[in-house]
Scaffold this active site. Structure first.
Site, short mmCIF file in Angstrom:
data_model
loop_
_atom_site.label_atom_id
_atom_site.label_comp_id
_atom_site.label_asym_id
_atom_site.label_seq_id
_atom_site.Cartn_x
_atom_site.Cartn_y
_atom_site.Cartn_z
N THR A 31 0.69 -1.21 -0.12
CA THR A 31 0.09 0.33 -0.38
C THR A 31 0.57 1.18 -0.16
O THR A 31 2.03 1.06 0.17
CB THR A 31 -0.78 -0.01 1.15
N ILE A 116 10.44 -3.29 3.82
CA ILE A 116 10.09 -1.84 4.55
C ILE A 116 10.14 -0.86 2.85
O ILE A 116 11.03 -1.03 2.27
CB ILE A 116 11.30 -1.52 5.00
N LYS A 117 9.10 -0.14 2.59
CA LYS A 117 8.78 0.74 1.61
C LYS A 117 10.42 1.77 1.95
O LYS A 117 9.50 2.67 2.30
CB LYS A 117 8.14 1.30 1.48
N LEU A 118 10.92 2.65 0.59
CA LEU A 118 12.17 3.38 0.67
C LEU A 118 12.07 3.79 -0.46
O LEU A 118 11.75 2.85 -1.61
CB LEU A 118 13.37 3.09 1.31
#
Length: 312
Positions: A31, A116-118
């Site tokens: 998301t 983990i979104k970066l």
């Protein structure tokens, strides 16, 4: 109280996507701040909003006494401000990611189930490299629009990249004379195809997950890609489509591509990425918009909290 607040953020993230997961049974889910903002305004999720307010209220009472604002209240502050202020700060991104993993662990969720979104800035990519190599934390590099970003991510050894098919198309429609494309000529499809072929030809293990689709044609044109993240709306359309789905991409076909291997240090990355006007504009625009949606959600929840306290 900060731990309690951040635990709520994680709970919100998991629950806001639960209805679509129940319906379509995907392998995984992802998301972003804009999608969660939309979900928070849907009637189906109002019970979650009320639950969040009830859960966090004791912490907010303590913060009020210190005259602190609700800067840590919502999930979007956690993710949206992260992209706005931390997208160019490697060490801060690493620290934030490690903190999130600690909170998931306390909630009983293993880091093996988390990406983990970066943001795919140079600093973000190097943060991903450090998290993967030194901490065993898997990363999903998002807001990826250029070949330079993809090469740097592969060299960093991150788990997964999310090249944005539809947003690339949007830019070309808005900034060129051509307003429609056949699926295989779609600039977003061509971008992801090139990245996929490059990764497979040179043996990179990073997963290519096409994202941000505008229509079924784009999805079908990337059949065979490692992963695709598809909205519930388009999943529904695909379920109604009876046409045979034929793989377009394959590791075998990638070997026949004429792509040559390149290496990018920071200077060459910045130069090559800067040469792609579309990518430069869409990356900065994406960071700004995610941050703006974080602020919108915080305001919305602050107002609902105020109304609840005043019996409105």
């Amino acid at each position: 109280s900060e731990l309690r607040l951040q635990a709520l953020h994680l709970l919100w993230l998991l629950k806001t996507i639960s209805l679509a997961i129940d319906e379509y049974k995907p392998q995984d889910a992802t998301t972003n701040p804009s999608l969660i903002l939309a979900a928070a305004q849907m009637p189906a999720y109002q019970e979650l909003v009320e639950e969040a307010i009830t859960y966090v209220k004791p912490c907010l009472e303590k913060k009020k006494k210190k005259k602190d604002k609700m800067g840590n209240f919502t999930l979007y502050v956690l993710f949206g401000y992260n992209k706005k202020m931390l997208s160019f700060d490697k060490d801060a991104m690493v620290a934030r990611a490690r903190r999130l993993i600690e909170l998931y662990k306390e909630a009983g969720i293993s880091k093996d189930r988390i990406l983990i979104k970066l943001s795919s800035t140079w600093e973000g990519i190097q943060a991903g490299k450090e998290l993967e190599e030194q901490h065993g934390i898997h990363c999903n590099m998002t807001l990826l629009f250029s070949f330079a970003q993809a090469v740097a991510c592969a060299e960093a050894g991150v788990t997964l990249i999310s090249p944005f098919v539809g947003r690339i198309l949007d830019w070309h429609v808005a900034n060129t004379d051509k307003k429609s494309y056949e699926p295989l000529e779609d600039p977003g499809v061509k971008s992801v195809t090139k990245i996929y072929n490059y990764y497979k030809k040179f043996g990179y293990k990073t997963i290519v997950m096409g994202a941000s689709f505008r229509n079924m044609g784009e999805i079908k044109a990337l059949a065979g890609c490692d992963f695709l993240t598809i909205s519930p709306k388009l999943l529904g359309e695909l379920l109604q489509d009876n046409a045979k789905l034929v793989p377009v991409l394959s590791a075998k076909a990638a070997q026949a591509s004429d792509l040559e291997k390149i290496h990018l240090d920071e200077k060459s990355f910045r130069w090559l990425h800067n040469e792609d006007q579309m990518a430069v504009e869409k990356l900065s625009d994406g960071i700004r918009k995610f941050a703006a949606d974080a602020v919108k959600l915080e305001r919305m929840l602050t107002e609902q909290m105020f109304n609840a306290e005043n019996g409105k």
